[in-house]
Structures are given as C-alpha cells and as structure tokens.
Design a protein around this motif. Sequence first.
Motif, mmCIF file in Angstrom:
data_model
loop_
_atom_site.group_PDB
_atom_site.id
_atom_site.type_symbol
_atom_site.label_atom_id
_atom_site.label_comp_id
_atom_site.label_asym_id
_atom_site.label_seq_id
_atom_site.Cartn_x
_atom_site.Cartn_y
_atom_site.Cartn_z
ATOM 1 N N TYR A 1 0.836 -1.163 -0.182
ATOM 2 C CA TYR A 1 0.302 0.140 0.048
ATOM 3 C C TYR A 1 1.032 1.331 -0.038
ATOM 4 C CZ TYR A 1 -3.772 3.121 1.034
ATOM 5 O OH TYR A 1 -4.756 4.308 1.034
ATOM 6 N N GLY A 2 1.931 1.071 0.935
ATOM 7 C CA GLY A 2 2.853 2.398 0.676
ATOM 8 C C GLY A 2 3.491 2.666 -0.428
ATOM 9 N N TYR A 3 4.038 1.487 -1.173
ATOM 10 C CA TYR A 3 4.658 1.344 -2.150
ATOM 11 C C TYR A 3 4.163 1.991 -3.393
ATOM 12 C CZ TYR A 3 7.969 -1.422 0.599
ATOM 13 O OH TYR A 3 8.916 -1.965 1.472
ATOM 14 N N PHE A 4 2.551 1.487 -3.522
ATOM 15 C CA PHE A 4 1.911 2.027 -4.559
ATOM 16 C C PHE A 4 1.026 3.170 -4.499
ATOM 17 C CE2 PHE A 4 3.078 -2.383 -5.589
ATOM 18 C CZ PHE A 4 3.354 -2.347 -6.781
ATOM 19 N N ALA A 5 1.404 4.035 -3.036
ATOM 20 C CA ALA A 5 0.584 5.283 -2.772
ATOM 21 C C ALA A 5 0.381 5.974 -3.703
ATOM 22 C CB ALA A 5 1.027 5.791 -1.496
ATOM 23 N N PRO A 6 1.585 6.286 -4.619
ATOM 24 C CA PRO A 6 1.356 7.668 -5.641
ATOM 25 C C PRO A 6 0.183 7.185 -6.560
ATOM 26 C CG PRO A 6 3.430 7.246 -5.269
ATOM 27 C CD PRO A 6 2.796 6.156 -4.403
ATOM 28 N N ILE A 7 0.265 5.569 -7.070
ATOM 29 C CA ILE A 7 -0.817 5.342 -8.083
ATOM 30 C C ILE A 7 -1.918 5.013 -7.276
ATOM 31 C CG2 ILE A 7 -1.446 3.038 -9.486
ATOM 32 C CD1 ILE A 7 1.680 2.785 -9.722
ATOM 33 N N ILE A 8 -2.140 4.677 -6.124
ATOM 34 C CA ILE A 8 -3.323 4.576 -5.590
ATOM 35 C C ILE A 8 -4.199 5.793 -5.483
ATOM 36 C CG2 ILE A 8 -4.658 4.046 -3.419
ATOM 37 C CD1 ILE A 8 -2.522 1.778 -3.112
ATOM 38 N N ALA A 9 -3.262 6.951 -5.204
ATOM 39 C CA ALA A 9 -3.747 8.448 -4.967
ATOM 40 C C ALA A 9 -4.342 8.820 -6.303
ATOM 41 C CB ALA A 9 -2.592 9.453 -4.757
ATOM 42 N N LYS A 10 -3.675 8.481 -7.503
ATOM 43 C CA LYS A 10 -4.427 9.062 -8.724
ATOM 44 C C LYS A 10 -5.782 8.064 -9.004
ATOM 45 C CE LYS A 10 0.112 10.221 -10.498
ATOM 46 N NZ LYS A 10 1.163 9.947 -11.546
ATOM 47 N N GLN A 11 -5.734 6.846 -8.628
ATOM 48 C CA GLN A 11 -6.697 5.936 -8.652
ATOM 49 C C GLN A 11 -8.075 6.267 -8.214
ATOM 50 O OE1 GLN A 11 -7.229 3.986 -11.385
ATOM 51 N NE2 GLN A 11 -4.949 3.714 -12.136
ATOM 52 N N PHE A 12 -7.808 6.637 -6.736
ATOM 53 C CA PHE A 12 -8.925 6.704 -5.841
ATOM 54 C C PHE A 12 -9.184 8.239 -5.297
ATOM 55 C CE2 PHE A 12 -7.902 2.235 -5.714
ATOM 56 C CZ PHE A 12 -8.949 1.784 -5.630
ATOM 57 N N PHE A 13 -8.076 9.063 -5.354
ATOM 58 C CA PHE A 13 -8.215 10.334 -5.021
ATOM 59 C C PHE A 13 -7.688 11.395 -6.199
ATOM 60 C CE2 PHE A 13 -7.658 7.509 -1.301
ATOM 61 C CZ PHE A 13 -8.839 7.887 -0.564
ATOM 62 N N PRO A 14 -8.473 11.439 -7.047
ATOM 63 C CA PRO A 14 -7.691 12.402 -8.210
ATOM 64 C C PRO A 14 -7.588 13.785 -7.827
ATOM 65 C CG PRO A 14 -9.961 11.460 -8.716
ATOM 66 C CD PRO A 14 -9.393 10.721 -7.701
ATOM 67 N N ILE B 1 8.161 -5.888 -15.068
ATOM 68 C CA ILE B 1 7.831 -6.716 -16.310
ATOM 69 C C ILE B 1 6.615 -6.085 -16.817
ATOM 70 C CG2 ILE B 1 8.670 -8.693 -15.291
ATOM 71 C CD1 ILE B 1 5.789 -9.554 -14.470
ATOM 72 N N ILE B 2 6.047 -4.932 -16.224
ATOM 73 C CA ILE B 2 4.605 -4.289 -16.707
ATOM 74 C C ILE B 2 4.916 -2.867 -17.080
ATOM 75 C CG2 ILE B 2 2.332 -3.650 -16.301
ATOM 76 C CD1 ILE B 2 1.984 -6.147 -14.412
ATOM 77 N N SER B 3 4.432 -2.619 -18.121
ATOM 78 C CA SER B 3 4.663 -0.963 -18.743
ATOM 79 C C SER B 3 4.158 -0.062 -17.660
ATOM 80 C CB SER B 3 4.109 -0.854 -20.118
ATOM 81 O OG SER B 3 2.591 -0.867 -19.866
ATOM 82 N N PRO B 4 4.622 1.211 -17.581
ATOM 83 C CA PRO B 4 4.131 2.250 -16.600
ATOM 84 C C PRO B 4 2.653 2.309 -16.753
ATOM 85 C CG PRO B 4 6.151 2.969 -17.407
ATOM 86 C CD PRO B 4 5.758 1.642 -18.110
ATOM 87 N N GLU B 5 2.100 2.229 -18.150
ATOM 88 C CA GLU B 5 0.687 2.582 -18.308
ATOM 89 C C GLU B 5 -0.115 1.428 -17.931
ATOM 90 O OE1 GLU B 5 3.193 2.529 -20.538
ATOM 91 O OE2 GLU B 5 3.181 4.716 -21.043
ATOM 92 N N ALA B 6 0.359 0.134 -17.886
ATOM 93 C CA ALA B 6 -0.475 -1.111 -17.339
ATOM 94 C C ALA B 6 -0.303 -1.103 -15.947
ATOM 95 C CB ALA B 6 0.217 -2.273 -17.990
ATOM 96 N N LEU B 7 0.815 -0.603 -15.397
ATOM 97 C CA LEU B 7 0.846 -0.523 -13.958
ATOM 98 C C LEU B 7 0.112 0.257 -13.211
ATOM 99 C CD1 LEU B 7 2.765 -1.482 -11.449
ATOM 100 C CD2 LEU B 7 3.998 0.519 -11.937
ATOM 101 N N HIS B 8 -0.306 1.500 -13.812
ATOM 102 C CA HIS B 8 -1.142 2.425 -13.289
ATOM 103 C C HIS B 8 -2.740 2.125 -13.625
ATOM 104 C CE1 HIS B 8 2.316 5.100 -12.848
ATOM 105 N NE2 HIS B 8 1.511 5.717 -12.458
ATOM 106 N N GLU B 9 -2.989 1.310 -14.690
ATOM 107 C CA GLU B 9 -4.261 0.841 -14.966
ATOM 108 C C GLU B 9 -4.587 -0.359 -14.241
ATOM 109 O OE1 GLU B 9 -7.025 -0.422 -18.904
ATOM 110 O OE2 GLU B 9 -5.006 0.554 -19.179
ATOM 111 N N TRP B 10 -4.118 -1.244 -13.996
ATOM 112 C CA TRP B 10 -4.502 -2.546 -13.563
ATOM 113 C C TRP B 10 -3.261 -3.397 -12.677
ATOM 114 C CZ3 TRP B 10 -1.680 -6.946 -15.405
ATOM 115 C CH2 TRP B 10 -1.177 -6.756 -16.596
ATOM 116 N N GLY B 11 -1.981 -3.001 -12.977
ATOM 117 C CA GLY B 11 -1.084 -3.902 -12.459
ATOM 118 C C GLY B 11 -0.417 -3.650 -11.154
ATOM 119 N N TRP B 12 -1.112 -2.605 -10.524
ATOM 120 C CA TRP B 12 -0.861 -2.392 -9.024
ATOM 121 C C TRP B 12 -1.781 -3.340 -8.149
ATOM 122 C CZ3 TRP B 12 -5.250 -1.156 -6.361
ATOM 123 C CH2 TRP B 12 -6.424 -0.847 -7.097
#
Length: 424
Positions: free
Chosen positions: A29-42, A174-185
Amino acid sequence: MASIFRHLDRKTIAGGIGNTLEWYDFAIYGYFAPIIAKQFFPSDDPTVGLIATFGVFAAGFMMRPIGGIIIGHVADKLSRRAALTLSVALMAIPTTAIAFLPTYSSVGLLAPLLLTFLRLAQGLSVGGEYTGSVTYLVESAPQKRRGLFGSFALVGCNVGILTGSAAGAIVTSIISPEALHEWGWRIPFLFGAFLGIAGVYLRNHEDEAEVVWDDPHGDDEPKFPLAYSVTHHWKDMLHVIGVNVLNGIGYYIAFVYVTTYLVEYDGLTENTALDINTAVMVLLAVLVPTFGALSDRVGRKPIMLAGAGGMVLFSYPLFLLLHSGSFPLILIGQLGFAIVMSCFTGPLPTTMCEQFPSKIRVTAYSVSFNIPLALVGGTAPMVATFLIGFTHNVFSPAFYAMAAAAIAFITLMTMRETKDKPLA
C-alpha cells in the motif's frame, strides 16, 4: 549466524506468518501510494492526493487499539491459537478485496469509501496480531532464548515488507508504466490471499504454546483483562507506549514511506526505489534476530538504548544520503537506518511482552502497543508528506524521527531490565 536460524521451526513460522501478511499489505500500500492516489483520490495537486491516500493508511491504524482489546480478550480468556487464527483470517479477506476495488473513474466517491472501509477492517483484525504472535513465541521459548524467539515476530514483519517490496519490484519491472497504473498495481494485493491461506492452515494445525499460568482460568483470573491491566499495570503500559513512539515513526518512515520519498523528491523510478528497499529488507531480516539474540546475553536495555540513541544522532545525516541523488549513497543511507533500527527493534518485542503477567499479557501489550502505532505510526507517512509541504524542507522527516527516538530513549531509561527474570 547459522546457530540463530536453526531455531526457525514450524512454531516460529506459525507465529510470524500473520505479521508477514500484515506488513506485506502495509508495504505494498505504501509502495503504490502514488498510483493509488491517482486511482482513488484524483486531484490537480499530487500532494493533496498523496496525503489523502496516506490518510486512509492512517485510518486503518486507528482501529488497531479496538482490535487489540477484542483479540487480546480472546487470547487471554480462550487461547493464543484461537486469537491468532482469527486475526490472520480477518486480515486476508480485506487485503484480497482491495485487488478488486473499482476506481474513482468507475464509481466516483464510492471508490475511496470502499477503500477506507477495507483499511478499517484490516486495522481491526491486526490489532492483536503482532502482539499475540510475540506472546505466543516468547511463551514458547526457553528462558535464555526469549529475546531471539520474540524477534522472529519482527522478522515476519520484515519478511512481509521484503515480500511486498519484491512483489512491487517484479511487477514494476515486467509491466509497462501505463499498465501498472491501470491494473498492474492490483496484482500484489491479490497475492496476499495465498499468504492468508497459509497462515490460517499453519496456525490451525499448530500445538498451543506451553504457557505457565499461576492458576489456569481460576478464581484470580480477571473477568475483564483490560480493566485489570489499566488499574494494576498502567505504569508498564505507559512504558510500552513511550518506547513504541519510535517503533511507529522510525519504522514507517525508514522502510515504508521512504520509497515514496525517493520517487517524489529524488526522482527515482518506482522500480529503482523498490530495488533499494528490497536489498535493505534482506539485511534487516538478518540483523533483527541477531540483536534479539544479543539481548539474551548482555540485556535488553543496553541494545535498545544504543539503537534509540543512534536514531537521534544519525537520522539527519542518513536523510542527507537519501537525498544525495547518488545510488550508492542512497543505498548506504537506507542501510544505516536498517542497522540502527534493528538494534532498537530486535529486543523490543520480547521486552514489551515481559512487562506483563500471563493472565492479561496479550490484552495489556496489545492496547499499549497499538495506541502509539495508531497515533504516530500509521500517520507517519502522512505527517512526513505534510511536513515537507509545509516547511518546504525535504529533510523535515528526519527531525520527526529524531524527536521520536528521544522520547523512546528517555522512556527506556526509566524501565527495568527483564532479561533474566522469569515470565510471571
């Protein structure tokens, strides 16, 4: 070193695996916080979204004292195994569910509300997990090896962070940055289900710890362990609270928040930051039992005082290294935090457990441990982010860690040495 790990038997694994799951979840959760922030708290301001994300992280910690009361009561009134099986089962469900949550773009405000609910459920379930497993391990240990055995609960935490860091590093590589932000997290959260299943199985098939009770479930057993703890052991509970201020702030800043720090303020990629943290977690998993075993020889207080003092003296210089922009220097800074914090935390689990008698041990330990973790541990990443934004000083988290270390050092000076004392 080999003699230390010969003690890593089935009972030790059963005791520590819940902590592995708990800290695995908090780590990813801490490691992916920047991505989670964009997905749940834009938000137009990335800092605002990041603070909101860490706010949900902190909210889960606020439930921990309540979970400590409930699960501690089960452990002290029924059995250690029942409490530990319950806690690891309840932890696995919300961790897995996060992998399937809809995002803000799909369901609007419902998305952050669901995320918050699952974090609250996790906080409730883990309120007695760490302290219950420490008690289980310490009560099962030979008297002269309690420091070592108790430290394996923290090794489970370190392995959880290591596993989370490794999972994050693998996914980001192994996952592109776009895929990581969309579903890889979502992938690392889904993996938490396997840890939960393993934890339930191991604990449900493990013999009960051999606890020596003065009068097992007799007339002198308190009907309400919490009330007895507060009225008869309030000083010991205050000691545990004071010492764990550093455990909360220092640990979560140095080994969870730091990956976000390296990405947001040093410009490292998520993959590089996770690679550094993964390497440091390997060292930490070795150092913690080493210092735990050393406390069985020279005492709990000298080792822990050295660690707390080290955090006071070296937090700022180590943050200078973290912000140097040089990969080798950043790695050295992280390794420095691993050394001083493992010196402090290695003997800590056993020391806290030894403060209380068997009949109220899990309840008293759980509540007093979880209060500072809720107030300053879970909020540490959020406060660190706020301090940098408010002061415009990227080194301000170092001063926060130094203050916590000073409080722990003073508290330790007032505590009794428990190394050679039998468990009450």
